[in-house]
Design a protein around this motif. Structure first.
Motif, PDB file in Angstrom:
ATOM      1  N   ILE A  38     -22.758  32.624  22.865  1.00  0.00           N
ATOM      2  CA  ILE A  38     -23.196  33.362  24.050  1.00  0.00           C
ATOM      3  C   ILE A  38     -21.995  33.995  24.740  1.00  0.00           C
ATOM      4  N   LYS A  39     -20.905  33.272  24.830  1.00  0.00           N
ATOM      5  CA  LYS A  39     -19.685  33.797  25.442  1.00  0.00           C
ATOM      6  C   LYS A  39     -19.183  35.029  24.688  1.00  0.00           C
ATOM      7  N   GLU A  40     -19.177  34.969  23.374  1.00  0.00           N
ATOM      8  CA  GLU A  40     -18.718  36.102  22.575  1.00  0.00           C
ATOM      9  C   GLU A  40     -19.629  37.313  22.744  1.00  0.00           C
ATOM     10  N   ALA A  41     -20.945  37.083  22.791  1.00  0.00           N
ATOM     11  CA  ALA A  41     -21.874  38.197  22.996  1.00  0.00           C
ATOM     12  C   ALA A  41     -21.670  38.808  24.374  1.00  0.00           C
ATOM     13  N   GLU A  42     -21.425  37.961  25.366  1.00  0.00           N
ATOM     14  CA  GLU A  42     -21.216  38.465  26.724  1.00  0.00           C
ATOM     15  C   GLU A  42     -19.923  39.269  26.828  1.00  0.00           C
ATOM     16  N   HIS A  43     -18.922  38.907  26.058  1.00  0.00           N
ATOM     17  CA  HIS A  43     -17.660  39.655  26.072  1.00  0.00           C
ATOM     18  C   HIS A  43     -17.850  41.096  25.615  1.00  0.00           C
ATOM     19  N   LEU A  44     -18.858  41.342  24.819  1.00  0.00           N
ATOM     20  CA  LEU A  44     -19.109  42.715  24.367  1.00  0.00           C
ATOM     21  C   LEU A  44     -19.522  43.627  25.523  1.00  0.00           C
ATOM     22  N   TRP A  45     -19.976  43.041  26.635  1.00  0.00           N
ATOM     23  CA  TRP A  45     -20.351  43.860  27.795  1.00  0.00           C
ATOM     24  C   TRP A  45     -19.137  44.530  28.426  1.00  0.00           C
ATOM     25  N   HIS A  46     -17.950  44.015  28.165  1.00  0.00           N
ATOM     26  CA  HIS A  46     -16.751  44.492  28.833  1.00  0.00           C
ATOM     27  C   HIS A  46     -15.946  45.492  28.004  1.00  0.00           C
ATOM     28  N   VAL A  47     -16.499  45.960  26.917  1.00  0.00           N
ATOM     29  CA  VAL A  47     -15.814  46.971  26.109  1.00  0.00           C
ATOM     30  C   VAL A  47     -16.254  48.356  26.560  1.00  0.00           C
ATOM     31  N   ASP A  48     -15.494  49.363  26.182  1.00  0.00           N
ATOM     32  CA  ASP A  48     -15.784  50.733  26.631  1.00  0.00           C
ATOM     33  C   ASP A  48     -16.898  51.398  25.835  1.00  0.00           C
ATOM     34  N   SER A  49     -17.189  50.906  24.678  1.00  0.00           N
ATOM     35  CA  SER A  49     -18.185  51.531  23.814  1.00  0.00           C
ATOM     36  C   SER A  49     -19.605  51.187  24.272  1.00  0.00           C
ATOM     37  N   ARG A  50     -20.385  52.194  24.513  1.00  0.00           N
ATOM     38  CA  ARG A  50     -21.776  51.991  24.932  1.00  0.00           C
ATOM     39  C   ARG A  50     -22.579  51.270  23.846  1.00  0.00           C
ATOM     40  N   GLU A  51     -22.304  51.625  22.604  1.00  0.00           N
ATOM     41  CA  GLU A  51     -23.027  51.006  21.482  1.00  0.00           C
ATOM     42  C   GLU A  51     -22.711  49.510  21.371  1.00  0.00           C
ATOM     43  N   LEU A  52     -21.455  49.140  21.582  1.00  0.00           N
ATOM     44  CA  LEU A  52     -21.098  47.718  21.529  1.00  0.00           C
ATOM     45  C   LEU A  52     -21.722  46.947  22.695  1.00  0.00           C
ATOM     46  N   LYS A  53     -21.808  47.572  23.859  1.00  0.00           N
ATOM     47  CA  LYS A  53     -22.479  46.934  24.987  1.00  0.00           C
ATOM     48  C   LYS A  53     -23.941  46.684  24.669  1.00  0.00           C
ATOM     49  N   ARG A  54     -24.589  47.670  24.055  1.00  0.00           N
ATOM     50  CA  ARG A  54     -25.996  47.529  23.674  1.00  0.00           C
ATOM     51  C   ARG A  54     -26.142  46.426  22.637  1.00  0.00           C
ATOM     52  N   LEU A  55     -25.257  46.408  21.665  1.00  0.00           N
ATOM     53  CA  LEU A  55     -25.280  45.375  20.635  1.00  0.00           C
ATOM     54  C   LEU A  55     -25.079  43.990  21.257  1.00  0.00           C
TER      55      LEU A  55
END
Length: 89
Positions: A38-55
């Motif tokens: 869950i922590k790793e998935a939440e870290h994707l929210w903090h990247v600049d890529s919109r697609e990675l945030k969605r993922l």
């Protein structure tokens, strides 16, 4: 004797106290693993890529649905320890 039968044989030969300890350890490790995912998935929210945030959002949603009900309290404790925003209610 195949691997599965051998494990069952060992479990029967193990004292009940040790079985209890092993069971508690297994539950602890599973809860910690769920919290780390869950922590790793939440870290994707903090990247600049919109697609990675969605993922990351999709992955987090799927993980939250997959965590067993009996593990959620323990997973919440790990989420607090990891300073993650996500929590189970």
């Amino acid at each position: 004797m195949d691997g599965i039968n051998f494990k069952k044989h060992l479990a029967k030969a193990m004292p009940p106290e040790r079985q209890k300890v092993k069971s508690r350890l297994r539950h602890w490790q599973q809860a910690r693993s769920w919290a780390r995912l869950i922590k790793e998935a939440e870290h994707l929210w903090h990247v600049d890529s919109r697609e990675l945030k969605r993922l990351g959002a999709l992955e987090l949603t799927q993980l939250l649905d997959e965590v067993p009900l009996y593990s959620r309290r323990r997973v919440n404790l790990w989420l607090i320890k990891y300073s993650v925003a996500t929590r189970f209610e």
